[in-house]
Design a protein around this motif. Structure first.
Motif, mmCIF file in Angstrom:
data_model
loop_
_atom_site.group_PDB
_atom_site.id
_atom_site.type_symbol
_atom_site.label_atom_id
_atom_site.label_comp_id
_atom_site.label_asym_id
_atom_site.label_seq_id
_atom_site.Cartn_x
_atom_site.Cartn_y
_atom_site.Cartn_z
ATOM 1 N N GLY A 84 43.762 39.138 -12.473
ATOM 2 C CA GLY A 84 44.748 39.963 -11.805
ATOM 3 C C GLY A 84 44.494 40.189 -10.330
ATOM 4 N N SER A 85 43.482 39.528 -9.775
ATOM 5 C CA SER A 85 43.148 39.747 -8.360
ATOM 6 C C SER A 85 44.056 38.958 -7.426
ATOM 7 C CB SER A 85 41.688 39.370 -8.091
ATOM 8 O OG SER A 85 41.463 38.002 -8.373
ATOM 9 N N GLY A 86 44.810 37.981 -7.957
ATOM 10 C CA GLY A 86 45.750 37.224 -7.135
ATOM 11 C C GLY A 86 45.384 35.769 -6.935
ATOM 12 N N LYS A 87 44.412 35.258 -7.676
ATOM 13 C CA LYS A 87 43.937 33.879 -7.483
ATOM 14 C C LYS A 87 45.044 32.866 -7.783
ATOM 15 C CE LYS A 87 40.584 34.190 -10.496
ATOM 16 N NZ LYS A 87 40.920 35.531 -11.023
ATOM 17 N N SER A 88 45.664 32.983 -8.944
ATOM 18 C CA SER A 88 46.705 32.021 -9.326
ATOM 19 C C SER A 88 47.922 32.135 -8.417
ATOM 20 C CB SER A 88 47.117 32.234 -10.790
ATOM 21 O OG SER A 88 46.029 31.963 -11.656
ATOM 22 N N THR A 89 48.252 33.349 -8.007
ATOM 23 C CA THR A 89 49.375 33.534 -7.076
ATOM 24 C C THR A 89 49.104 32.820 -5.764
ATOM 25 O OG1 THR A 89 49.902 35.686 -8.052
ATOM 26 C CG2 THR A 89 50.766 35.244 -5.858
ATOM 27 N N LEU A 90 47.872 32.926 -5.259
ATOM 28 C CA LEU A 90 47.526 32.252 -4.004
ATOM 29 C C LEU A 90 47.672 30.744 -4.141
ATOM 30 C CD1 LEU A 90 46.508 32.213 -1.135
ATOM 31 C CD2 LEU A 90 44.167 32.441 -1.996
ATOM 32 N N LEU A 91 47.204 30.185 -5.259
ATOM 33 C CA LEU A 91 47.332 28.741 -5.453
ATOM 34 C C LEU A 91 48.800 28.324 -5.527
ATOM 35 C CD1 LEU A 91 44.518 27.632 -7.928
ATOM 36 C CD2 LEU A 91 44.528 27.653 -5.443
ATOM 37 N N LYS A 92 49.640 29.137 -6.153
ATOM 38 C CA LYS A 92 51.070 28.809 -6.247
ATOM 39 C C LYS A 92 51.735 28.833 -4.873
ATOM 40 C CE LYS A 92 51.659 30.323 -11.024
ATOM 41 N NZ LYS A 92 52.218 31.349 -11.943
ATOM 42 N N LEU A 93 51.289 29.753 -4.016
ATOM 43 C CA LEU A 93 51.819 29.778 -2.657
ATOM 44 C C LEU A 93 51.381 28.546 -1.879
ATOM 45 C CD1 LEU A 93 51.284 33.527 -1.637
ATOM 46 C CD2 LEU A 93 53.387 32.432 -2.401
ATOM 47 N N LEU A 94 50.115 28.152 -2.036
ATOM 48 C CA LEU A 94 49.616 26.973 -1.334
ATOM 49 C C LEU A 94 50.299 25.700 -1.842
ATOM 50 C CD1 LEU A 94 45.779 27.754 -1.173
ATOM 51 C CD2 LEU A 94 47.484 28.054 0.638
ATOM 52 N N ALA A 95 50.607 25.669 -3.147
ATOM 53 C CA ALA A 95 51.250 24.493 -3.734
ATOM 54 C C ALA A 95 52.763 24.480 -3.526
ATOM 55 C CB ALA A 95 50.944 24.434 -5.230
ATOM 56 N N LYS A 96 53.298 25.518 -2.859
ATOM 57 C CA LYS A 96 54.734 25.631 -2.589
ATOM 58 C C LYS A 96 55.558 25.785 -3.871
ATOM 59 C CE LYS A 96 53.706 24.745 1.731
ATOM 60 N NZ LYS A 96 53.597 25.824 2.730
ATOM 61 N N THR A 98 55.971 28.763 -5.273
ATOM 62 C CA THR A 98 56.725 29.974 -4.960
ATOM 63 C C THR A 98 56.565 30.260 -3.472
ATOM 64 O OG1 THR A 98 57.081 32.291 -5.601
ATOM 65 C CG2 THR A 98 54.805 31.548 -5.454
ATOM 66 N N ALA A 99 57.497 30.991 -2.921
ATOM 67 C CA ALA A 99 57.484 31.261 -1.483
ATOM 68 C C ALA A 99 56.810 32.592 -1.199
ATOM 69 C CB ALA A 99 58.909 31.277 -0.942
ATOM 70 N N PRO A 100 56.121 32.702 -0.073
ATOM 71 C CA PRO A 100 55.501 33.983 0.280
ATOM 72 C C PRO A 100 56.546 35.014 0.681
ATOM 73 C CG PRO A 100 55.230 32.426 2.078
ATOM 74 C CD PRO A 100 55.846 31.665 0.948
ATOM 75 N N THR A 101 56.230 36.270 0.466
ATOM 76 C CA THR A 101 57.101 37.348 0.922
ATOM 77 C C THR A 101 56.995 37.493 2.437
ATOM 78 O OG1 THR A 101 56.731 38.474 -1.188
ATOM 79 C CG2 THR A 101 57.702 39.769 0.584
ATOM 80 N N THR A 102 55.775 37.450 2.946
ATOM 81 C CA THR A 102 55.539 37.444 4.389
ATOM 82 C C THR A 102 54.427 36.448 4.691
ATOM 83 O OG1 THR A 102 53.871 39.207 4.327
ATOM 84 C CG2 THR A 102 56.165 39.880 4.600
ATOM 85 N N GLY A 103 54.325 36.045 5.954
ATOM 86 C CA GLY A 103 53.281 35.112 6.359
ATOM 87 C C GLY A 103 53.621 33.682 6.021
ATOM 88 N N GLU A 104 52.664 32.789 6.278
ATOM 89 C CA GLU A 104 52.886 31.373 5.983
ATOM 90 C C GLU A 104 51.573 30.675 5.712
ATOM 91 O OE1 GLU A 104 54.422 29.088 9.215
ATOM 92 O OE2 GLU A 104 53.140 30.052 10.716
#
Length: 431
Positions: A84-96, A98-104
């Motif tokens: 639940g710390s956000g590891k999988s979410t970060l990988l999904k953002l890097l893999a495009k 899902t899109a980030p809410t802010t930042g790039e």
């Protein structure tokens, strides 16, 4: 000069809990109007930190918040953090995905990702067809994929089933083929989530060896794993996430130390015990685990030579067979051993009746000073049904040893510090 291939700047991802959308037309139009003018979503300010243990009052939660880091070409990065710390979410953002809410996030080169079992596979297509499909998605020609095809199938070990639809594969077979495809189709960047835990031990070692080889060829890997020993051996850099925030970015050894130090060893009363939420729908569930000394006192810090006891409680809601409970002990992130409750009592495996169970496990007294973490699991028919990784921690301190008098205590190599009983047979020499 090293080349930066991944650069994340103020990367954030917010989710709304419950229903999708703001709930009314006016708010949705307001959000859209801000978006087309390039302005920040006015509803983002209501988000809370992603702390799963707290109910919270907001509908919005930040899975990631203001993550910034850089990865250079050839780096093998371990992404570490609690569930639940956000590891999988970060990988999904890097893999495009899902899109980030802010930042790039900017990535340089061809990216292959393995984030879930069978990622990118079509269940109705055969293994062979999916290999070529994935290669095409990555921008490779049919000739390029054909050149790697035999090597992919051999590494995955699924040659007999390669012309069978993926929907008939077991999860382990899907993982093996998915990893083999991702690793062999020459990506410049490889993103791997902890799905490798689904594979057997032999295949996990093959995967680790393959990732090490890829990194030595100058390609970049971000690797999520709860096996901290593998991360320590394999990676040269570590990123530590906690509740959606990046709390450490640097060399792998201090990254692991930072993660281990963040794990609690006691509550406000000094008790080193954890209780689990009760879910009556589960067949079996852990209810409590604690670390105690020889007097039954729960503690987070113990000293060399003291008795160390794990007290464990769980509930079974129906009679079951072929069931065992596993305790795993790791020191400074590296697994030392597993212990099953059926090791010395095979009758437990044959049948276990409905009811509440409690056990006390005395740990060996030859541990060296360090940070120890315990993981517990339920195993049914040899298959892991539920696991709590690094669920509790304790610190073993040897600072009370007077090494000026007993110099043999200090500077011993190895991961253990045993005190063995040497029994001599006298053979006196006649003068």
């Amino acid at each position: 000069m090293a080349t930066t291939v991944i650069k994340a700047e103020n990367l954030s991802k917010q989710y709304r809990l419950g229903t999708i959308g703001t709930g009314n037309l006016y708010s949705d139009i307001t959000r859209w109007w801000h978006s087309i003018r390039g302005k920040e979503d006015p509803f983002l300010i209501y988000g809370e930190t992603n702390d799963q243990a707290v109910k919270g009052t907001s509908e919005y939660v930040w899975a990631l918040r203001d993550i910034s880091f850089e990865v250079e070409q050839g780096d093998l990065v371990g992404l570490i953090g609690k569930n639940g710390s956000g590891k999988s979410t970060l990988l999904k953002l890097l893999a495009k995905i899902t899109a980030p809410t802010t930042g790039e996030a900017r990535l340089k080169g061809r990216v292959a990702s393995m984030l879930e079992v069978g990622t990118g596979f079509h269940p109705e297509l055969t293994g062979r067809e999916n290999v070529f499909l994935n290669g095409t998605i990555m921008g490779m020609t049919k000739k390029e994929v054909s050149k790697k095809y035999d090597e992919i199938v051999e590494f995955a070990g699924v040659a007999r089933y390669i012309d069978t639809p993926i929907k008939r594969y077991s999860s382990g077979m899907s993982v093996r083929l998915a990893f083999s495809v991702a690793a062999h189709l020459d990506p410049e960047i490889l993103l791997v989530d902890e799905v490798l835990a689904v594979g057997d031990a032999e295949f996990q070692q093959k995967c680790l060896g393959k990732m090490s080889g890829i990194s030595q060829e100058g390609r970049t890997i971000i690797f999520v794993s709860h096996n901290l020993g593998s991360v320590r051996k394999l990676c040269n850099k570590g990123l530590v996430l906690s509740k959606g925030h990046l709390v450490f970015d640097g060399k792998v050894s201090p990254a692991l130390d930072a993660y281990l130090d963040s794990l609690p060893t006691h509550d406000s009363q000094g008790n080193n015990a954890i209780s689990f939420n009760i879910d009556q729908s589960k067949l079996f569930q852990f209810t409590e685990i604690s670390i105690e000394d020889g007097h039954g006192q729960s503690r987070g810090k113990l000293f060399y030579g003291e008795d160390i006891v794990v007290a464990l409680k769980y509930t079974i809601n129906d009679d079951c067979r072929h069931f065992s409970t596993r305790l795993s002990v790791a020191r400074n992130g590296e697994t030392l051993f597993w212990s099953f409750d059926t090791d010395e009592n095979e009758a437990l495996y044959s049948r276990r009746a409905k009811g509440e169970y409690s056990a006390k496990i005395a740990l060996p007294r030859f541990f060296k000073a360090g940070i120890y973490t315990l993981s517990i699991s339920f195993i049914e028919l040899g298959i892991e049904k539920e696991e709590h990784v690094d669920v509790i921690r304790f610190v073993l301190d040897d600072s009370k040893l007077d090494t000026t008098i007993k110099s043999w205590h200090a500077g011993r190599p190895g991961i253990l510090k045993p005190r063995l009983n040497w029994v001599y047979t006298e053979h006196p020499v006649e003068v």
